[in-house]
Every structure is written in C-alpha cells, then in structure tokens.
Design a protein around this motif. Sequence first.
Motif, PDB file in Angstrom:
ATOM      1  N   GLN A  55      19.885 -28.980 -20.331  1.00  8.38           N
ATOM      2  CA  GLN A  55      20.936 -28.210 -19.678  1.00  8.38           C
ATOM      3  C   GLN A  55      22.087 -29.165 -19.350  1.00  8.38           C
ATOM      4  O   GLN A  55      21.878 -30.379 -19.282  1.00  8.38           O
ATOM      5  CB  GLN A  55      20.439 -27.575 -18.371  1.00  8.38           C
ATOM      6  N   SER A  95      19.125 -20.724 -19.660  1.00  7.78           N
ATOM      7  CA  SER A  95      20.402 -20.842 -18.957  1.00  7.78           C
ATOM      8  C   SER A  95      20.718 -19.605 -18.120  1.00  7.78           C
ATOM      9  O   SER A  95      21.265 -19.714 -17.015  1.00  7.78           O
ATOM     10  CB  SER A  95      21.535 -21.101 -19.950  1.00  7.78           C
ATOM     11  N   SER A 143      24.853 -24.448 -17.891  1.00  4.34           N
ATOM     12  CA  SER A 143      25.351 -24.316 -19.260  1.00  4.34           C
ATOM     13  C   SER A 143      24.298 -24.758 -20.268  1.00  4.34           C
ATOM     14  O   SER A 143      23.524 -25.684 -20.011  1.00  4.34           O
ATOM     15  CB  SER A 143      26.620 -25.151 -19.439  1.00  4.34           C
ATOM     16  N   SER A 144      24.314 -24.127 -21.415  1.00  2.00           N
ATOM     17  CA  SER A 144      23.381 -24.470 -22.481  1.00  2.00           C
ATOM     18  C   SER A 144      24.036 -25.400 -23.495  1.00  2.00           C
ATOM     19  O   SER A 144      25.149 -25.136 -23.947  1.00  2.00           O
ATOM     20  CB  SER A 144      22.890 -23.211 -23.191  1.00  2.00           C
TER      21      SER A 144
END
Length: 355
Positions: A130, A296, A302-303
């Motif tokens: 992540q 996520s 955020s990915s």
Amino acid sequence: MLSRFSVFGVLAAGALVIASTASAQSDRLVLLNWSQYIDPALIEAFEDEHDVEVVENFFNSNGELFSMLQAGGVRQYDVIVPSNYFVPRLIEAGLVQPLDHDRIPNLNNLMEEFRDPGYDPNSEFSAAYQWGTTGLVYDRAALGEQPASWSVLFDESVNPDAPFALPEDGQVTLGVACAWLGHGYDCTDRDELEEAARLVLEAKDRRNFAGFIQGTPVLQQLVRGSVSAAITYNGDYLFFKTDDPEGYADIEFVIPEEGAEFWVDTMMIPAEAPNAALAHTFINYILDAQVGAQLSNWTYYSSPNEAALPMLDEVLQNPPVTPTDEEMEVLEFTPSLLGEDLRFMQQLWREVESR
C-alpha cells in the motif's frame, strides 16, 4: 510509512510466542503486519483457497519489526510488511531473502514506479503493498483556517496556545523540520539535520507541546480536544473521519507546501522463513487485481496495483487518498539511511528525546 491503527495492536512479546508455535507447521502462514491493515475477508479467502491457516501477528513501528526479526523472528515469520525506508536496512542486515519472481507473476500488475523503486531496484527483495502520505492534521475549531504549512507546529506566532504533538519516529519528525526550514523533507546533510534537531527541541520546550505521539492515536486525541495539531497518515484520517463524520467535522488534513512524506509499505520474506513457498503464494495473491482493490477499499490507502485501479472506490481516487499533482511535487520518500549516516541520525534523535 507506518500503519495505521497500531493502537489496537498486540504486544510484540506475545506475538513471538504465537509465531514460534505456528511456524513449525507447513500448512500455516505467519504474517507480521501493522494492526488492522488487511481486510479479514481476504485472509479467510486465502485460507479457503489454499487450505491453510494464516496466523496474524502485529508490530507498532518499523524499529520494533527490526528488533523482532533480530530476536529470532527471522525464523518464525513468513511475510513481513516494513515501510520503504527500512527495506535497505533489512537487506543489509541479512534479515530478508530475495523474492523468486517466477512465483509471483502478479508483480506485473504493479505500476512501473513500484516495480523498480529506488529503495529496492527491480523489487529484488520486496513487493509494494500500500502507499500513502504523511501530512499535517489540525482542528479548525481551535486554530481557525490554516494554510498548508508546517508553521502551525514550528512557528509560535502562528500557534501560541493550542496544544500540538510530533511523531515518535525521529526520521519523520526531523524530515518535517527540515522541510519547514527549507532543506526539503528528504534532507540528509548533517548540518541541516542538526538544525532540524534544534528546531524540534525549541518546539519541545514550548508550553503547548503535548508530547511525541504517533499518527494514529493522535487522531483520537484531536477529536477529544487534547491536541489541536499533529502529524498523521492520510488513510487513517479518512478512516476515522468516515467512521465519525460529526466528531471529525472540523479536523482537516493537508499536505504542507514546504514538503512532506510519500511512503510505501512493502511485503518481504524473512531470510529463514519457515514457509517461503507459501509466502510467495500469499504475496502473489495480494497482488491480484481484485484482491488489491478490495485491500485498498478496506484500508482507505492507495493501491500500487495498476490493475486494481478501475475497481477502487471513488473516495480513494481523490484527495486526501490520492494527492493532487501539486501535492505530488512536494512529496518525498524518507531517505534510506545506512551505516554512519544512520547512526548519526539515531544518535541525534536520542539527544532530542533525552533533553
């Protein structure tokens, strides 16, 4: 860089005992992660798909993770989740093993910048999990509308009375001080770091300094009113604000214009992991497009998974989770210090803490 929700974690000593019991069994994967940093449904799905048990243990800081591995965890855990600036330290210390990319075809799902990051070229030892940012959080009801600046922490004329806190992580706090001084968040020059340390000491001596408090618990103190300004993580902020919109109605998160941290949490395999084969399978599973999106959507972070982006919830595609182009220009990684540079920074921070 850190996760998020560590206040809900378990004691590291207890985790080591659990891992020691579990690691001898080939049908178990022992995951050492930040607390509350994976959707339990994903764990259950992996267990069902591979007919295994996943044992989750937790740590509260990168330093604690490092110590746990040195204390025998290198032979007890299968997958660990350190932040980017600790990746080179773990490699240098011989505590992790290279990844077998043939066993992780879903590495190709990662965005290009995460497949070949500066902290681990060609993702030889790590796979991105992540990513997020570390910024300023403040109570608008106590401080009024503030500019996107670290001034609320370091300029007494801007904030003479409202209680404020700084993180316990020395490298992050010194980086923020460096940014405020105009040296950039990613400063490594020793004179600049010493100047930053003096600034932190000045802040520490002010009567409204509330202490060194990590980014997750400080969010709870903000809503209680015991702290009015601090440093936290964008995903944690959104998680708490979504959970309690009324309580966090006046709590704002901003990326200061002087510069701030862009971090990546990664997946790595300890050097003597008891089940390295299953560890590779788990990493490949997390990097699946649908799994990455579900991860996520649950964590509010955020990915790094490009294939997952079309399946992300809309809230994750806008600030504060996804920074604006202007914000991205001032975000920097925490430098990966090694050797004498690392020892200098650690000694400098010990002096700050002890005074």
